[in-house]
Design an enzyme around this catalytic site. Sequence first.
Site, PDB file in Angstrom:
ATOM      1  N   LYS A 126       4.128   1.927  -2.635  1.00  0.00           N
ATOM      2  CA  LYS A 126       4.405   3.267  -3.226  1.00  0.00           C
ATOM      3  C   LYS A 126       5.766   3.600  -2.933  1.00  0.00           C
ATOM      4  O   LYS A 126       6.718   4.020  -3.897  1.00  0.00           O
ATOM      5  CB  LYS A 126       3.552   4.221  -3.055  1.00  0.00           C
ATOM      6  CG  LYS A 126       2.081   3.960  -3.062  1.00  0.00           C
ATOM      7  CD  LYS A 126       1.202   5.267  -2.637  1.00  0.00           C
ATOM      8  CE  LYS A 126       0.102   5.009  -2.051  1.00  0.00           C
ATOM      9  NZ  LYS A 126      -1.142   4.739  -2.524  1.00  0.00           N
ATOM     10  N   SER A 178       0.793  -1.146   0.146  1.00  0.00           N
ATOM     11  CA  SER A 178       0.093   0.005  -0.008  1.00  0.00           C
ATOM     12  C   SER A 178       0.812   1.233  -0.023  1.00  0.00           C
ATOM     13  O   SER A 178       1.824   1.342  -0.948  1.00  0.00           O
ATOM     14  CB  SER A 178      -1.186  -0.193   1.130  1.00  0.00           C
ATOM     15  OG  SER A 178      -2.224   0.765   0.960  1.00  0.00           O
ATOM     16  N   TRP A 209      -9.864   0.131  -4.557  1.00  0.00           N
ATOM     17  CA  TRP A 209      -9.578   1.323  -4.377  1.00  0.00           C
ATOM     18  C   TRP A 209      -8.055   1.525  -4.991  1.00  0.00           C
ATOM     19  O   TRP A 209      -7.761   2.437  -5.354  1.00  0.00           O
ATOM     20  CB  TRP A 209      -9.285   1.577  -2.784  1.00  0.00           C
ATOM     21  CG  TRP A 209      -9.109   3.033  -2.438  1.00  0.00           C
ATOM     22  CD1 TRP A 209      -7.880   2.982  -1.525  1.00  0.00           C
ATOM     23  CD2 TRP A 209      -9.644   4.169  -2.417  1.00  0.00           C
ATOM     24  NE1 TRP A 209      -7.812   4.482  -1.166  1.00  0.00           N
ATOM     25  CE2 TRP A 209      -8.864   5.052  -1.638  1.00  0.00           C
ATOM     26  CE3 TRP A 209     -10.595   4.439  -3.075  1.00  0.00           C
ATOM     27  CZ2 TRP A 209      -9.490   6.387  -1.706  1.00  0.00           C
ATOM     28  CZ3 TRP A 209     -11.148   5.768  -2.927  1.00  0.00           C
ATOM     29  CH2 TRP A 209     -10.346   6.920  -2.529  1.00  0.00           C
ATOM     30  N   HIS A 241      -7.421  -5.946   0.684  1.00  0.00           N
ATOM     31  CA  HIS A 241      -6.430  -5.143   0.752  1.00  0.00           C
ATOM     32  C   HIS A 241      -5.291  -5.635   1.786  1.00  0.00           C
ATOM     33  O   HIS A 241      -5.582  -5.471   3.120  1.00  0.00           O
ATOM     34  CB  HIS A 241      -6.609  -3.645   0.836  1.00  0.00           C
ATOM     35  CG  HIS A 241      -5.646  -2.663   0.944  1.00  0.00           C
ATOM     36  ND1 HIS A 241      -4.987  -2.266  -0.174  1.00  0.00           N
ATOM     37  CD2 HIS A 241      -5.164  -1.916   1.848  1.00  0.00           C
ATOM     38  CE1 HIS A 241      -3.990  -1.466   0.020  1.00  0.00           C
ATOM     39  NE2 HIS A 241      -4.202  -0.963   1.555  1.00  0.00           N
TER      40      HIS A 241
HETATM   41  C1  GTR Z   1      -5.346   4.413   2.159  1.00  0.00           C
HETATM   42  C2  GTR Z   1      -4.644   5.236   0.856  1.00  0.00           C
HETATM   43  C3  GTR Z   1      -4.126   4.446   0.003  1.00  0.00           C
HETATM   44  C4  GTR Z   1      -3.241   3.298   0.528  1.00  0.00           C
HETATM   45  C5  GTR Z   1      -3.788   2.949   2.001  1.00  0.00           C
HETATM   46  C6  GTR Z   1      -2.596   2.087   2.789  1.00  0.00           C
HETATM   47  O1  GTR Z   1      -6.031   5.050   3.020  1.00  0.00           O
HETATM   48  O2  GTR Z   1      -5.808   5.873   0.530  1.00  0.00           O
HETATM   49  O3  GTR Z   1      -3.271   5.254  -1.049  1.00  0.00           O
HETATM   50  O4  GTR Z   1      -2.025   3.892   0.805  1.00  0.00           O
HETATM   51  O5  GTR Z   1      -4.310   3.602   2.656  1.00  0.00           O
HETATM   52  O6  GTR Z   1      -1.432   2.468   2.870  1.00  0.00           O
HETATM   53  O7  GTR Z   1      -3.122   1.121   3.377  1.00  0.00           O
END
Ligand code: GTR
Length: 378
Positions: A223, A219, A312, A363
């Site tokens: 990045k 996540s 997402w 996720h």
């Molecule tokens: C979310 C965000 C994502 C992702 C995620 C995470 O809220 O919108 O870009 O990075 O968090 O890190 O779990």
Amino acid sequence: MLRCALLLFASAACAAEVPDVLTAANGQPVTTSEAWEKVRRPEVLELFKSQVFGRNPVERPATLRFEPLEADKEMVDGKAVRKRVGICYAGPGGEGRIALTAFIPKAAKPVPAFVLICNRTSAKNIDPERLEKNPFFPVEELVARGYAALAFYNGDVDPDDFDGFTNGVHGVFQPDPKARAADSWGTIAAWAWGASRVMDWIETQPAIDRARVGVVGHSRGGKTALWCGASDTRFALTISNDSGCGGAKLNRMDLPKSESIARINKVFPHWFCANYKKYGDNEAALPLDQHMLIALIAPRLAYVASASLDDWAGQPGEFRSCVLASPVWQLYGRKGLVGDAFPAPDTPLQEGCIGYHLRTGKHDLALYDWQRYMDFAD
Ligand code: GTR
């Protein structure tokens, strides 16, 4: 122009023309690995520095030193040695320290390694004592397959909050936030910088094969892993797990259920550099797209993973970036991603130098993901 149109044709779901990774800023096509390395790669790297992640004020600081946090200890049923080390640095604004944990399998030869950028709480996810065995960091499985397992908590480098860039490593090296520019580093760049300092330590460790080190993140950590692997060529393998917007997801793909640049900058104003704000609700103005971030990893190995319930993160956009990055590997006579149709869940594509899978589920960074990363690294 023709190349852009072709890319558009190849992906009906792309809302706008995707910049071609192999057309230089002067409009010339890039047809050799030499031209990629001399001309186009530096251009693309500069675009991500100036427009997305921001510029680091320092790379390896002269003050960098490593200090043991505890005596080495045999763990994982005696199969590995655990090292705990403080990666320490100082700058005009004070000092910082990353607490690194490394489990190194006992072996006759130097072993390959995975470095996890942990964006979740340390105690529950990367427990050095292994009382909590979380699949987020499956040390025992990694060691059983001959890999060293290393992890650090991203908050050690820079806390994940918007404080005007005074705390964490930003404050250490740039104590006056007013001195920041529109292209000064954000928090993702800071975390990636931390992973590079882990590599500095690895280079001092004869038991780890520095030429076979992968960087992994989930996540926001995904990045970070991409930016780390794109900008630090010492990593042989870069793994993005569910990285989504600002990571592997192509911005110009029309995916209404996925995160947008406008939204990510609003909710996480500290992640990217100030210039990135220009592209909220204005993706078409971006002089780049995320396939070019993956392309910076060539000719080394890259892996992108998505999860079936993680709309997402924009799974088809994560996949599409891999497809569009692949021509750069071809310049080296290698294959990028092998397979250009979005795959069914749990059918990994691992034949080329870019691996991809869509895991069934939500996720997360799951054991299934790690097993596929190890298969690919094997
Ligand atoms: C979310 C965000 C994502 C992702 C995620 C995470 O809220 O919108 O870009 O990075 O968090 O890190 O779990």
